[in-house]
Write a protein that holds these residues in place. Structure first.
Motif, PDB file in Angstrom:
ATOM      1  N   THR A   2       0.823  -1.203   0.000  1.00 32.84           N
ATOM      2  CA  THR A   2       0.000   0.000   0.000  1.00 32.84           C
ATOM      3  C   THR A   2       0.856   1.251   0.000  1.00 32.84           C
ATOM      4  OG1 THR A   2      -1.689  -1.161   1.248  1.00 32.84           O
ATOM      5  CG2 THR A   2      -1.789   1.244   1.249  1.00 32.84           C
ATOM      6  N   ARG A   3       0.469   2.206  -0.803  1.00 36.21           N
ATOM      7  CA  ARG A   3       1.169   3.483  -0.834  1.00 36.21           C
ATOM      8  C   ARG A   3       1.032   4.195   0.486  1.00 36.21           C
ATOM      9  NH1 ARG A   3       4.089   5.683  -2.933  1.00 36.21           N
ATOM     10  NH2 ARG A   3       3.144   7.581  -3.685  1.00 36.21           N
ATOM     11  N   ARG A   4       2.094   4.852   0.901  1.00 37.20           N
ATOM     12  CA  ARG A   4       2.077   5.616   2.133  1.00 37.20           C
ATOM     13  C   ARG A   4       2.267   7.082   1.821  1.00 37.20           C
ATOM     14  NH1 ARG A   4       3.670   0.611   3.464  1.00 37.20           N
ATOM     15  NH2 ARG A   4       3.122  -0.168   5.511  1.00 37.20           N
ATOM     16  N   ARG A   5       1.722   7.917   2.680  1.00 31.75           N
ATOM     17  CA  ARG A   5       1.843   9.351   2.461  1.00 31.75           C
ATOM     18  C   ARG A   5       3.270   9.790   2.717  1.00 31.75           C
ATOM     19  NH1 ARG A   5      -2.938  12.339   2.445  1.00 31.75           N
ATOM     20  NH2 ARG A   5      -4.773  11.064   2.770  1.00 31.75           N
ATOM     21  N   ARG A   6       3.747  10.641   1.802  1.00 32.86           N
ATOM     22  CA  ARG A   6       5.065  11.235   1.991  1.00 32.86           C
ATOM     23  C   ARG A   6       4.948  12.471   2.866  1.00 32.86           C
ATOM     24  NH1 ARG A   6       8.069   9.645  -2.459  1.00 32.86           N
ATOM     25  NH2 ARG A   6       7.714   7.437  -2.725  1.00 32.86           N
ATOM     26  N   ARG A   7       6.058  12.874   3.395  1.00 31.85           N
ATOM     27  CA  ARG A   7       6.057  14.051   4.259  1.00 31.85           C
ATOM     28  C   ARG A   7       5.753  15.289   3.445  1.00 31.85           C
ATOM     29  NH1 ARG A   7      10.800  16.910   3.641  1.00 31.85           N
ATOM     30  NH2 ARG A   7      12.394  15.882   2.410  1.00 31.85           N
ATOM     31  N   GLU A   8       5.137  16.274   4.066  1.00 31.42           N
ATOM     32  CA  GLU A   8       4.944  17.571   3.435  1.00 31.42           C
ATOM     33  C   GLU A   8       6.134  18.448   3.762  1.00 31.42           C
ATOM     34  OE1 GLU A   8       1.283  19.212   4.585  1.00 31.42           O
ATOM     35  OE2 GLU A   8       0.137  17.411   4.164  1.00 31.42           O
ATOM     36  N   MET A 214      10.886  10.804 -11.268  1.00 27.92           N
ATOM     37  CA  MET A 214      11.009   9.366 -11.022  1.00 27.92           C
ATOM     38  C   MET A 214      11.066   9.099  -9.523  1.00 27.92           C
ATOM     39  SD  MET A 214      13.573   8.103 -14.074  1.00 27.92           S
ATOM     40  CE  MET A 214      14.951   9.143 -13.560  1.00 27.92           C
ATOM     41  N   VAL A 215      10.457   9.987  -8.731  1.00 27.91           N
ATOM     42  CA  VAL A 215      10.460   9.831  -7.282  1.00 27.91           C
ATOM     43  C   VAL A 215       9.829   8.501  -6.874  1.00 27.91           C
ATOM     44  CG1 VAL A 215       9.465  10.717  -5.131  1.00 27.91           C
ATOM     45  CG2 VAL A 215      10.559  12.276  -6.731  1.00 27.91           C
ATOM     46  N   ASP A 216       8.753   8.106  -7.563  1.00 28.53           N
ATOM     47  CA  ASP A 216       8.097   6.843  -7.250  1.00 28.53           C
ATOM     48  C   ASP A 216       8.555   5.706  -8.148  1.00 28.53           C
ATOM     49  OD1 ASP A 216       6.578   7.892  -5.169  1.00 28.53           O
ATOM     50  OD2 ASP A 216       5.015   8.585  -6.523  1.00 28.53           O
ATOM     51  N   GLY A 217       9.526   5.959  -9.005  1.00 27.57           N
ATOM     52  CA  GLY A 217      10.026   4.945  -9.919  1.00 27.57           C
ATOM     53  C   GLY A 217       9.858   5.359 -11.364  1.00 27.57           C
ATOM     54  N   SER A 218      10.153   4.438 -12.273  1.00 26.62           N
ATOM     55  CA  SER A 218      10.139   4.733 -13.704  1.00 26.62           C
ATOM     56  C   SER A 218       9.621   3.525 -14.472  1.00 26.62           C
ATOM     57  CB  SER A 218      11.557   5.085 -14.174  1.00 26.62           C
ATOM     58  OG  SER A 218      11.620   5.259 -15.578  1.00 26.62           O
ATOM     59  N   CYS A 270      12.060   3.728  -1.650  1.00 22.07           N
ATOM     60  CA  CYS A 270      11.055   4.022  -0.622  1.00 22.07           C
ATOM     61  C   CYS A 270       9.882   3.070  -0.746  1.00 22.07           C
ATOM     62  CB  CYS A 270      10.597   5.472  -0.740  1.00 22.07           C
ATOM     63  SG  CYS A 270       9.239   5.926   0.374  1.00 22.07           S
ATOM     64  N   GLU A 271       9.417   2.835  -1.984  1.00 21.74           N
ATOM     65  CA  GLU A 271       8.280   1.947  -2.187  1.00 21.74           C
ATOM     66  C   GLU A 271       8.616   0.505  -1.853  1.00 21.74           C
ATOM     67  OE1 GLU A 271       5.298   3.041  -2.741  1.00 21.74           O
ATOM     68  OE2 GLU A 271       6.167   5.044  -2.728  1.00 21.74           O
ATOM     69  N   VAL A 272       9.811   0.095  -2.172  1.00 22.67           N
ATOM     70  CA  VAL A 272      10.196  -1.301  -1.978  1.00 22.67           C
ATOM     71  C   VAL A 272      10.510  -1.598  -0.517  1.00 22.67           C
ATOM     72  CG1 VAL A 272      11.931  -3.051  -2.543  1.00 22.67           C
ATOM     73  CG2 VAL A 272      11.005  -1.570  -4.341  1.00 22.67           C
ATOM     74  N   ASP A 274      10.378   0.828   2.212  1.00 21.69           N
ATOM     75  CA  ASP A 274       9.534   1.585   3.131  1.00 21.69           C
ATOM     76  C   ASP A 274      10.245   1.914   4.443  1.00 21.69           C
ATOM     77  OD1 ASP A 274       7.219   2.916   3.885  1.00 21.69           O
ATOM     78  OD2 ASP A 274       6.422   1.152   4.927  1.00 21.69           O
ATOM     79  N   THR A 275      11.491   2.342   4.367  1.00 25.93           N
ATOM     80  CA  THR A 275      12.216   2.757   5.557  1.00 25.93           C
ATOM     81  C   THR A 275      12.213   4.278   5.648  1.00 25.93           C
ATOM     82  OG1 THR A 275      14.365   2.933   4.452  1.00 25.93           O
ATOM     83  CG2 THR A 275      13.740   0.753   5.312  1.00 25.93           C
ATOM     84  N   ASP A 276      12.359   4.790   6.853  1.00 22.40           N
ATOM     85  CA  ASP A 276      12.382   6.241   7.044  1.00 22.40           C
ATOM     86  C   ASP A 276      13.534   6.885   6.279  1.00 22.40           C
ATOM     87  OD1 ASP A 276      10.165   6.142   8.663  1.00 22.40           O
ATOM     88  OD2 ASP A 276      11.284   6.207  10.548  1.00 22.40           O
ATOM     89  N   GLN A 277      14.664   6.205   6.197  1.00 17.31           N
ATOM     90  CA  GLN A 277      15.810   6.803   5.524  1.00 17.31           C
ATOM     91  C   GLN A 277      15.581   6.885   4.024  1.00 17.31           C
ATOM     92  OE1 GLN A 277      19.602   4.905   6.224  1.00 17.31           O
ATOM     93  NE2 GLN A 277      20.731   6.759   5.704  1.00 17.31           N
ATOM     94  N   TYR A 278      15.144   5.804   3.389  1.00 15.13           N
ATOM     95  CA  TYR A 278      14.886   5.847   1.950  1.00 15.13           C
ATOM     96  C   TYR A 278      13.723   6.775   1.601  1.00 15.13           C
ATOM     97  CZ  TYR A 278      18.044   1.957   0.785  1.00 15.13           C
ATOM     98  OH  TYR A 278      19.143   1.163   0.580  1.00 15.13           O
ATOM     99  N   CYS A 279      12.765   6.918   2.522  1.00 15.80           N
ATOM    100  CA  CYS A 279      11.602   7.774   2.272  1.00 15.80           C
ATOM    101  C   CYS A 279      11.790   9.192   2.792  1.00 15.80           C
ATOM    102  CB  CYS A 279      10.357   7.153   2.896  1.00 15.80           C
ATOM    103  SG  CYS A 279       9.866   5.565   2.187  1.00 15.80           S
TER     104      CYS A 279
END
Length: 338
Positions: A2-8, A214-218, A270-272, A274-279
């Protein structure tokens, strides 16, 4: 997954650059830092199950913007293994324009899609703000074909190419990448990964802001050219900039999206993971901490090498957000540099 909200973003971050922008000639590459600087990639997370939600009327004091959404807004669709095989259509090289349209009508621009790939694409559109709206949000673009559409001034949204699509006469079906809830005419953001062309037209000081993300991929290589307006195009007609040319992402095995034994896309770390550092979340949220070179693996460098002028991760502003002045028209090319 499931997609998670990114920080604003923190609007206070870009205050200094807002003042500097007033002295920069329109059309040069901007070094943008934070939501205080207008641009289509400075966004709010949107609903994942329905149409994009409207953005606030302002992003920061003095900007008067409605930023477009940075992240894709839908959850993953049906399992990839269940995706239908692609339906490829071949067509002669031709230019297709809206009936009776030779120039953009008043209050509109022209955007031309060009498919230099050897496969059919199903171009899609989604917008962040509810008005003005595009009457059509899905198109078929065969290999070697072009398509020109009219886009309203002040439009704030994105385009992308869907691949491996099969639709019935009612416009229902499925795509291997970029799927819009199984609809030919999109009513929401597409399933990731999909390379995005993002626009915020007539934005701050009547400038257009645009980028490739390509933030969410390509899924397919892409570049944007300025086709009309007063600004010199920073990208060549063949998809090259001073930093390099357009190439497919050499996707690491752990980021690959596969269907039927084929790689059809490359997801972001980030999608794969889902860690705080990658996201770039939590302790990694500040810009000076969101540094790909400090990640366990610098995946952003892989995306950046393929398309040096495109967003490779969430804070990759400095070489990726462009402006155009003078009611600009655009050419969005899907393909690789010669």
């Amino acid at each position: 997954m499931t997609r998670r909200r990114r920080r604003e973003r923190n609007p206070a971050r870009g205050a200094a650059l807002l003042a500097a922008l007033a002295t920069v000639a329109a059309g040069v590459l901007l070094c943008l830092h934070g939501q205080g600087v207008p641009g289509p990639h400075k966004q709010l997370a949107a609903s994942r199950s329905g149409p994009p939600s409207a953005a606030p009327a302002t992003a920061a004091a003095g900007t008067g913007l409605s930023p477009s959404a940075r992240t894709s807004a839908t959850a993953k669709a049906s399992p990839r293994s269940a995706s239908p095989s692609p339906s490829h259509r071949t067509a002669p090289r031709t230019t297709v324009r809206q009936p009776g349209t030779r120039h953009a009508p008043t209050g509109h621009r022209q955007v031309t899609f060009v498919n230099t790939l050897g496969q059919t694409l199903w171009v899609a559109a989604a917008q962040q703000t509810s008005q003005p709206a595009l009457p059509t949000t899905g198109w078929v673009l065969g290999p070697g074909r072009t398509l020109t559409i009219n886009v309203p001034d002040h439009w704030n949204g994105r385009f992308w190419g869907r691949t491996g699509c099969v639709f019935n006469a009612a416009g229902r079906g499925h795509c291997e990448t970029g799927d819009c809830a199984g609809r030919f005419q999109c009513g929401q953001y597409g399933v990731i990964p999909a390379t995005l062309a993002e626009f915020n037209l007539n934005s701050w000081q009547n400038l257009d802001f645009y980028d490739v993300s390509m933030v969410d991929g390509s899924n397919v290589p892409m570049w944007i050219n300025i086709a009309a307006g007063r600004t010199k195009d920073p990208i060549s007609a063949s998809g090259c900039s001073s930093a390099g040319c357009t190439r497919p992402v050499p996707c690491p095995a752990e980021l690959r999206v596969r269907t039927g034994g084929r790689t059809v896309g490359c997801e972001s770390p980030c999608e794969v993971f889902d860690t705080d550092q990658y996201c770039c979340r939590a302790q990694w949220a500040p810009r000076d901490q969101c540094l790909p070179e400090k990640w366990p693996v610098n995946y952003a460098a892989t995306f950046k090498k393929a398309q040096p002028f495109a967003y490779s991760y969430v804070d990759d502003d400095a070489t990726t957000t462009f402006t155009c002045a003078g009611e600009c028209g655009y050419r969005i090319a899907f393909g690789n540099s010669p």
